[in-house]
Design a protein around this motif. Structure first.
Motif, mmCIF file in Angstrom:
data_model
loop_
_atom_site.group_PDB
_atom_site.id
_atom_site.type_symbol
_atom_site.label_atom_id
_atom_site.label_comp_id
_atom_site.label_asym_id
_atom_site.label_seq_id
_atom_site.Cartn_x
_atom_site.Cartn_y
_atom_site.Cartn_z
ATOM 1 N N ILE A 129 0.821 -1.217 0.000
ATOM 2 C CA ILE A 129 0.000 0.000 0.000
ATOM 3 C C ILE A 129 0.854 1.265 0.000
ATOM 4 C CG2 ILE A 129 -0.271 -0.099 2.526
ATOM 5 C CD1 ILE A 129 -3.219 0.734 0.440
ATOM 6 N N PHE A 136 -4.558 -1.344 -4.390
ATOM 7 C CA PHE A 136 -5.794 -2.129 -4.391
ATOM 8 C C PHE A 136 -6.024 -2.894 -5.691
ATOM 9 C CE2 PHE A 136 -6.473 1.541 -1.540
ATOM 10 C CZ PHE A 136 -6.685 0.857 -0.347
ATOM 11 N N LEU A 152 2.180 6.935 1.614
ATOM 12 C CA LEU A 152 3.217 6.762 2.638
ATOM 13 C C LEU A 152 2.607 6.733 4.030
ATOM 14 C CD1 LEU A 152 5.705 9.438 1.242
ATOM 15 C CD2 LEU A 152 6.029 6.958 1.119
ATOM 16 N N ALA A 153 3.102 5.824 4.871
ATOM 17 C CA ALA A 153 2.724 5.862 6.283
ATOM 18 C C ALA A 153 3.522 6.997 6.923
ATOM 19 C CB ALA A 153 3.054 4.533 6.941
ATOM 20 N N VAL A 213 -2.596 6.144 14.017
ATOM 21 C CA VAL A 213 -1.915 5.914 12.743
ATOM 22 C C VAL A 213 -2.271 7.077 11.812
ATOM 23 C CG1 VAL A 213 -1.955 4.443 10.675
ATOM 24 C CG2 VAL A 213 -1.896 3.396 12.934
ATOM 25 N N ASP A 238 -13.656 5.335 3.502
ATOM 26 C CA ASP A 238 -12.301 5.272 4.046
ATOM 27 C C ASP A 238 -12.294 4.421 5.320
ATOM 28 O OD1 ASP A 238 -11.399 6.884 1.982
ATOM 29 O OD2 ASP A 238 -11.666 8.738 3.112
ATOM 30 N N GLY A 239 -11.248 3.634 5.473
ATOM 31 C CA GLY A 239 -11.155 2.750 6.640
ATOM 32 C C GLY A 239 -10.636 3.456 7.882
ATOM 33 N N SER A 240 -10.402 4.741 7.759
ATOM 34 C CA SER A 240 -9.848 5.548 8.855
ATOM 35 C C SER A 240 -10.942 5.957 9.835
ATOM 36 C CB SER A 240 -9.216 6.792 8.235
ATOM 37 O OG SER A 240 -10.134 7.359 7.309
ATOM 38 N N PHE A 310 -5.098 10.098 6.127
ATOM 39 C CA PHE A 310 -5.960 9.193 6.891
ATOM 40 C C PHE A 310 -5.491 9.197 8.335
ATOM 41 C CE2 PHE A 310 -5.570 7.482 2.550
ATOM 42 C CZ PHE A 310 -6.901 7.573 2.153
ATOM 43 N N TYR A 315 -2.907 0.168 15.417
ATOM 44 C CA TYR A 315 -3.215 -1.204 14.990
ATOM 45 C C TYR A 315 -3.475 -2.121 16.181
ATOM 46 C CZ TYR A 315 -1.355 0.266 10.451
ATOM 47 O OH TYR A 315 -1.133 0.911 9.274
ATOM 48 N N TYR A 342 -8.560 -5.112 10.958
ATOM 49 C CA TYR A 342 -9.420 -4.400 9.997
ATOM 50 C C TYR A 342 -8.565 -3.781 8.888
ATOM 51 C CZ TYR A 342 -12.994 -1.590 7.868
ATOM 52 O OH TYR A 342 -13.860 -1.076 6.944
ATOM 53 N N SER A 343 -7.421 -3.184 9.290
ATOM 54 C CA SER A 343 -6.534 -2.555 8.305
ATOM 55 C C SER A 343 -6.067 -3.592 7.293
ATOM 56 C CB SER A 343 -5.305 -1.947 8.973
ATOM 57 O OG SER A 343 -5.711 -1.017 9.930
ATOM 58 N N TYR A 346 -8.834 -4.394 5.007
ATOM 59 C CA TYR A 346 -9.097 -3.260 4.106
ATOM 60 C C TYR A 346 -8.097 -3.236 2.948
ATOM 61 C CZ TYR A 346 -10.399 1.523 2.763
ATOM 62 O OH TYR A 346 -10.838 2.624 2.075
ATOM 63 N N LEU A 351 -11.167 -1.802 -3.640
ATOM 64 C CA LEU A 351 -12.116 -0.796 -3.168
ATOM 65 C C LEU A 351 -13.468 -1.113 -3.792
ATOM 66 C CD1 LEU A 351 -10.032 2.520 -3.532
ATOM 67 C CD2 LEU A 351 -10.398 1.159 -1.467
HETATM 68 C C1 LIG Z 1 -8.438 4.476 0.115
HETATM 69 O O1 LIG Z 1 -7.806 4.311 1.312
HETATM 70 C C2 LIG Z 1 -6.430 4.160 1.466
HETATM 71 O O2 LIG Z 1 -5.694 4.148 0.545
HETATM 72 C C3 LIG Z 1 -5.993 4.016 2.820
HETATM 73 C C4 LIG Z 1 -4.645 3.609 3.069
HETATM 74 C C5 LIG Z 1 -3.934 3.925 4.160
HETATM 75 C C6 LIG Z 1 -2.619 3.428 4.530
HETATM 76 C C7 LIG Z 1 -1.490 3.841 3.844
HETATM 77 C C8 LIG Z 1 -1.540 4.713 2.641
HETATM 78 C C9 LIG Z 1 -0.123 3.425 4.264
HETATM 79 C C10 LIG Z 1 -0.077 2.909 5.672
HETATM 80 C C11 LIG Z 1 -1.176 1.962 5.965
HETATM 81 C C12 LIG Z 1 -2.587 2.548 5.763
HETATM 82 C C13 LIG Z 1 -3.552 1.362 5.628
HETATM 83 C C14 LIG Z 1 -3.032 3.365 6.979
HETATM 84 C C15 LIG Z 1 -6.875 4.306 3.756
HETATM 85 O O3 LIG Z 1 -6.546 4.382 5.047
HETATM 86 C C16 LIG Z 1 -7.466 3.919 5.930
HETATM 87 C C17 LIG Z 1 -7.720 2.480 5.819
HETATM 88 C C18 LIG Z 1 -7.496 1.922 7.002
HETATM 89 C C19 LIG Z 1 -7.759 0.506 7.408
HETATM 90 C C20 LIG Z 1 -6.996 2.910 7.875
HETATM 91 O O4 LIG Z 1 -6.662 2.761 9.033
HETATM 92 O O5 LIG Z 1 -6.945 4.098 7.237
#
Ligand SMILES: COC(=O)C(/C=C/C1=C(C)CCCC1(C)C)=C/O[C@H]1C=C(C)C(=O)O1
Ligand SMILES: O=C(O)CCC(=O)C(=O)O
Ligand SMILES: [Fe+2]
Length: 368
Positions: A129, A136, A152-153, A213, A238-240, A310, A315, A342-343, A346, A351
């Protein structure tokens, strides 16, 4: 010696880089990007005349402690109503430095305009990711979005992959770091005000989230000669917990949200940030506030850039509906789960609207 091929358990086939495509073959749309008729978007960008279709605007300065209590309560009510009825709103006077917003926008544009070989130093490998590419994508026959992204995280630090942070343009990483710090402050404040508006203690969400996160996705949608055939970004929620979206200055309208069964184009105000409720807040409030399905469409003449942050729980945390939102009239809709799981769920599925939330839904048995 021939290069050692990267063996990936997923075969996603060849993924064209859409920025290259639009530069070298502006009139060609490979079949993998052409959506089935039932999935094609409506491109109209004119706002519906109906005033119910204007996304709420929150003036964040009214929520600051220095304001009168009356003004604070008024804006708090606006915020609560926006979360309940829309799940999306724009924030003005949000406190994120406007020069910083401009700098990160400019540098992001510069990054996407670099030669492909340079951007490919930071590849988003199939099934991952982070990095530059398309996220995706899980199979060879999956339709592709008309978008390239850099994801990027940001926080926590150990989630970062420093090898994927671009070295060009110069100062990109520093600027992203500074920008992300400011957006994080905004998110921390927003979750406080959302909690107060729900009648909870101001720290109710943040204390539950642990070390939150934070991640960023910078989306680049090149112009497309037939935007009605492709999807900029597939419909999804969005999973956030919260998402903060900055649409670059001069970008055409592209974000659309699904409200009452209708896709509504979002016209962003200059310098405003668009906020949306993510799946986590839907679960915690037992569906009182809902994450909203949204998508992005391409434009025939202009490229578009969006920067999306996000903000999500650690986690490590276990989540489920808060007892405050469950009673005889509001039965528990979601099971408890670990946000890390969940992450994982996701990011390992394509999507597809709000389908990811099925992971947590308690299935009610049909009476028939
Ligand atoms: C469309 O949604 C996304 O692309 C997305 C991705 C987030 C992430 C990164 C870009 C890198 C680090 C990991 C992480 C999954 C957070 C959405 O973020 C949402 C989905 C989840 C689950 C979440 O916690 O945030
Ligand atoms: O580009 C946009 O307007 C939408 C982006 C988005 O929804 C996302 O990155 O999750
Ligand atoms: Fe999104």
């Amino acid at each position: 010696m021939a290069p050692i091929p990267i063996i990936s358990p997923i075969n996603v086939g060849h993924i064209d880089d859409v920025i290259e495509l639009s530069k070298t073959k502006p009139d060609t749309i490979p079949q993998r990007f052409v959506r089935d008729i039932t999935e094609r978007p409506t491109i109209a960008t004119t706002p519906a005349n109906n005033h119910h279709h204007h996304m709420p605007i929150i003036d964040f300065s009214n929520l600051s402690k220095h304001n009168t209590h009356e003004l604070f309560l008024h804006e708090l009510l606006n915020l609560a109503t926006a979360c309940k009825n829309w799940g999306f709103f724009q924030v003005v006077n949000h406190g994120v430095d406007l020069n910083l917003m401009e700098s990160i926008e400019k540098m992001s544009n510069e990054f996407f305009m670099l030669p492909l070989e340079e951007k490919q130093k930071y590849p988003m490998l199939p099934g991952t990711i982070q990095g530059y590419g398309q996220a995706f994508v899980f199979s060879e026959d999956q339709k592709l979005d008309w978008c390239n992204m850099l994801a990027l995280a940001i926080e926590p630090q150990h989630a970062r992959n420093p090898n994927l942070w671009p070295k060009k343009p110069e100062k990109f990483s520093e600027t992203l770091e500074e920008y992300s710090r400011e957006v994080r402050k905004l998110c921390e404040n927003l979750v406080k005000y959302i909690a107060i508006g729900l009648g909870l203690k101001e720290e109710a969400f943040d204390s539950m989230f642990g070390e939150a996160v934070q991640a960023i996705r910078i989306n680049y949608y090149p112009a497309c000669s037939r935007p009605e055939l492709v999807m900029g970004l597939s419909p999804h929620s969005d999973g956030s917990a919260l998402t903060v979206l900055q649409q670059a200055k001069g970008s055409p309208v592209g974000l659309q949200i699904l409200k009452d069964g209708i896709w509504i184009p979002v016209h962003t105000l200059p310098n405003a940030l668009v906020i949306n409720i993510g799946d986590t807040i839907e679960v915690l409030t037992n569906g009182k506030y809902k994450s909203v399905e949204h998508r992005a469409v391409a434009n025939e003449n202009k490229d578009r850039l969006s920067l999306v942050t996000f903000y999500a729980p650690s986690y490590e945390v276990e989540l489920g509906p808060m007892p405050e939102f469950v009673d005889a009239n509001h039965p528990c809709k979601f099971r408890r789960y670990n946000h890390g799981e969940y992450s994982k769920h996701y990011i390992t599925h394509r999507l597809q609207g709000k389908k990811a939330l099925d992971f947590a839904k308690i299935q009610t048995r049909n009476a028939f």
